[in-house]
Design a protein around this motif. Structure first.
Motif, PDB file in Angstrom:
ATOM      1  N   ILE A  27       0.827  -1.223   0.000  1.00 33.13           N
ATOM      2  CA  ILE A  27       0.000   0.000   0.000  1.00 33.13           C
ATOM      3  C   ILE A  27       0.858   1.268   0.000  1.00 33.13           C
ATOM      4  N   THR A  28       2.161   1.096  -0.149  1.00 35.45           N
ATOM      5  CA  THR A  28       3.104   2.208  -0.090  1.00 35.45           C
ATOM      6  C   THR A  28       3.415   2.716  -1.497  1.00 35.45           C
ATOM      7  N   ARG A  29       3.457   4.045  -1.647  1.00 33.96           N
ATOM      8  CA  ARG A  29       3.728   4.686  -2.938  1.00 33.96           C
ATOM      9  C   ARG A  29       5.036   5.471  -2.870  1.00 33.96           C
ATOM     10  N   LYS A  30       5.912   5.255  -3.833  1.00 35.87           N
ATOM     11  CA  LYS A  30       7.196   5.954  -3.903  1.00 35.87           C
ATOM     12  C   LYS A  30       6.999   7.344  -4.522  1.00 35.87           C
ATOM     13  N   GLU A  31       7.591   8.360  -3.872  1.00 37.60           N
ATOM     14  CA  GLU A  31       7.553   9.730  -4.378  1.00 37.60           C
ATOM     15  C   GLU A  31       8.973  10.284  -4.330  1.00 37.60           C
ATOM     16  N   ILE A  32       9.351  11.062  -5.342  1.00 37.40           N
ATOM     17  CA  ILE A  32      10.696  11.638  -5.404  1.00 37.40           C
ATOM     18  C   ILE A  32      10.579  13.156  -5.498  1.00 37.40           C
ATOM     19  N   TYR A  33      11.389  13.849  -4.697  1.00 33.22           N
ATOM     20  CA  TYR A  33      11.355  15.308  -4.636  1.00 33.22           C
ATOM     21  C   TYR A  33      12.745  15.889  -4.847  1.00 33.22           C
ATOM     22  N   GLU A  34      12.776  17.108  -5.361  1.00 33.19           N
ATOM     23  CA  GLU A  34      14.028  17.845  -5.535  1.00 33.19           C
ATOM     24  C   GLU A  34      14.197  18.811  -4.358  1.00 33.19           C
ATOM     25  N   ALA A  35      15.417  19.294  -4.153  1.00 35.02           N
ATOM     26  CA  ALA A  35      15.694  20.233  -3.057  1.00 35.02           C
ATOM     27  C   ALA A  35      14.762  21.435  -3.160  1.00 35.02           C
ATOM     28  N   GLY A  36      14.142  21.766  -2.044  1.00 31.93           N
ATOM     29  CA  GLY A  36      13.235  22.910  -1.985  1.00 31.93           C
ATOM     30  C   GLY A  36      11.782  22.589  -2.281  1.00 31.93           C
ATOM     31  N   ASP A  37      11.497  21.405  -2.803  1.00 24.77           N
ATOM     32  CA  ASP A  37      10.107  21.020  -3.059  1.00 24.77           C
ATOM     33  C   ASP A  37       9.359  20.872  -1.737  1.00 24.77           C
ATOM     34  N   VAL A  38       8.148  21.403  -1.699  1.00 19.67           N
ATOM     35  CA  VAL A  38       7.301  21.257  -0.520  1.00 19.67           C
ATOM     36  C   VAL A  38       6.514  19.946  -0.652  1.00 19.67           C
ATOM     37  N   ILE A  39       6.686  19.069   0.299  1.00 22.69           N
ATOM     38  CA  ILE A  39       5.966  17.795   0.303  1.00 22.69           C
ATOM     39  C   ILE A  39       4.543  18.028   0.807  1.00 22.69           C
ATOM     40  N   PHE A  40       4.416  18.787   1.876  1.00 22.86           N
ATOM     41  CA  PHE A  40       3.121  19.299   2.313  1.00 22.86           C
ATOM     42  C   PHE A  40       3.339  20.512   3.189  1.00 22.86           C
ATOM     43  N   SER A  41       2.276  21.311   3.338  1.00 21.35           N
ATOM     44  CA  SER A  41       2.364  22.557   4.097  1.00 21.35           C
ATOM     45  C   SER A  41       1.518  22.503   5.361  1.00 21.35           C
ATOM     46  N   GLN A  42       2.001  23.191   6.369  1.00 17.50           N
ATOM     47  CA  GLN A  42       1.259  23.317   7.623  1.00 17.50           C
ATOM     48  C   GLN A  42      -0.115  23.892   7.317  1.00 17.50           C
ATOM     49  N   GLY A  43      -1.144  23.287   7.897  1.00 14.86           N
ATOM     50  CA  GLY A  43      -2.511  23.746   7.697  1.00 14.86           C
ATOM     51  C   GLY A  43      -3.267  22.993   6.622  1.00 14.86           C
ATOM     52  N   GLU A  44      -2.564  22.262   5.753  1.00 10.66           N
ATOM     53  CA  GLU A  44      -3.233  21.459   4.736  1.00 10.66           C
ATOM     54  C   GLU A  44      -3.855  20.228   5.383  1.00 10.66           C
ATOM     55  N   ASP A  45      -4.844  19.659   4.705  1.00  3.45           N
ATOM     56  CA  ASP A  45      -5.420  18.404   5.162  1.00  3.45           C
ATOM     57  C   ASP A  45      -4.373  17.307   5.048  1.00  3.45           C
ATOM     58  N   GLY A  46      -4.282  16.462   6.067  1.00  2.00           N
ATOM     59  CA  GLY A  46      -3.342  15.355   6.054  1.00  2.00           C
ATOM     60  C   GLY A  46      -4.013  14.094   5.552  1.00  2.00           C
ATOM     61  N   ASP A  47      -3.375  13.417   4.608  1.00  2.00           N
ATOM     62  CA  ASP A  47      -3.971  12.193   4.075  1.00  2.00           C
ATOM     63  C   ASP A  47      -2.964  11.061   3.883  1.00  2.00           C
ATOM     64  N   LYS A  48      -1.684  11.293   4.241  1.00  2.00           N
ATOM     65  CA  LYS A  48      -0.655  10.273   4.068  1.00  2.00           C
ATOM     66  C   LYS A  48       0.383  10.374   5.170  1.00  2.00           C
ATOM     67  N   MET A  49       1.030   9.252   5.441  1.00  2.00           N
ATOM     68  CA  MET A  49       2.224   9.201   6.273  1.00  2.00           C
ATOM     69  C   MET A  49       3.387   8.942   5.327  1.00  2.00           C
ATOM     70  N   TYR A  50       4.589   9.375   5.723  1.00  2.00           N
ATOM     71  CA  TYR A  50       5.758   9.213   4.861  1.00  2.00           C
ATOM     72  C   TYR A  50       6.915   8.573   5.612  1.00  2.00           C
ATOM     73  N   ILE A  51       7.708   7.792   4.873  1.00  2.00           N
ATOM     74  CA  ILE A  51       8.960   7.216   5.357  1.00  2.00           C
ATOM     75  C   ILE A  51      10.055   7.756   4.441  1.00  2.00           C
ATOM     76  N   VAL A  52      11.113   8.297   5.009  1.00  2.00           N
ATOM     77  CA  VAL A  52      12.218   8.776   4.191  1.00  2.00           C
ATOM     78  C   VAL A  52      13.039   7.568   3.740  1.00  2.00           C
ATOM     79  N   GLY A  53      13.143   7.396   2.419  1.00  2.00           N
ATOM     80  CA  GLY A  53      13.907   6.306   1.859  1.00  2.00           C
ATOM     81  C   GLY A  53      15.352   6.687   1.601  1.00  2.00           C
ATOM     82  N   SER A  54      15.542   7.906   1.105  1.00  2.00           N
ATOM     83  CA  SER A  54      16.886   8.437   0.879  1.00  2.00           C
ATOM     84  C   SER A  54      16.793   9.955   0.822  1.00  2.00           C
ATOM     85  N   GLY A  55      17.909  10.610   1.064  1.00  2.00           N
ATOM     86  CA  GLY A  55      17.904  12.066   1.116  1.00  2.00           C
ATOM     87  C   GLY A  55      17.513  12.546   2.499  1.00  2.00           C
ATOM     88  N   GLN A  56      16.979  13.745   2.529  1.00  2.00           N
ATOM     89  CA  GLN A  56      16.640  14.358   3.809  1.00  2.00           C
ATOM     90  C   GLN A  56      15.490  15.335   3.612  1.00  2.00           C
TER      91      GLN A  56
END
Length: 149
Positions: A27-56
């Motif tokens: 049930i896990t989905r892989k997502e890739i982001y570049e430096a500075g990309d916002v994964i989510f913002s404070q105040g938005e509706d939450g609908d997912k949990m995340y595990i850091v696979g690589s990077g920071q």
């Protein structure tokens, strides 16, 4: 690192056997982001949990006076957004990718809820682990919190 190996290191998956980890992996989905990309913002509706696979990722919090500070950086095997699996509340922080090619694995709340309903053994272990994680964070939330002075 392979997702299954990462999951074995994550406290939220403690107690799950290999078959159960495989079910969670499904049930896990892989997502890739570049430096500075916002994964989510404070105040938005939450609908997912995340595990850091690589990077920071950087966790930033805006306090009630509007002061925003960097609370913590998280790396491989660390989890964020887990409260979204158990409630419909808004995000309590903003999460930004700190490096190019940061890989995170997302677990959508709807899939997680369905899994917990259909497999109560996984549901019990995951909910117990989430409760222990949130309890720890609540007990230590005031450490190193900067003021806006």
């Amino acid at each position: 690192m392979e997702l299954r190996k990462i999951m074995r290191l994550v406290e939220l998956f403690r107690g799950l056997n290999d078959e159960q980890l495989g079910t969670m992996e499904n049930i896990t989905r892989k997502e890739i982001y570049e430096a500075g990309d916002v994964i989510f913002s404070q105040g938005e509706d939450g609908d997912k949990m995340y595990i850091v696979g690589s990077g920071q990722v950087e966790i930033k919090i805006r306090n009630p006076t509007g002061y925003t500070y960097s609370a913590v950086y998280l790396g491989e095997g660390q989890v964020f957004g887990e409260m979204a699996l158990i409630d419909d509340a808004t995000r309590s922080a903003t999460v930004i990718s700190a490096h190019d090619n940061t890989t995170v694995y997302a677990i959508p709340r709807t899939d997680f809820t369905e899994l917990c309903t259909s497999n109560t053994a996984i549901g019990y272990l995951m909910m117990r682990n989430i409760a222990q994680d949130i309890s720890f964070k609540l007990r230590h939330k005031d450490f190193n919190q900067p003021s806006d002075d």
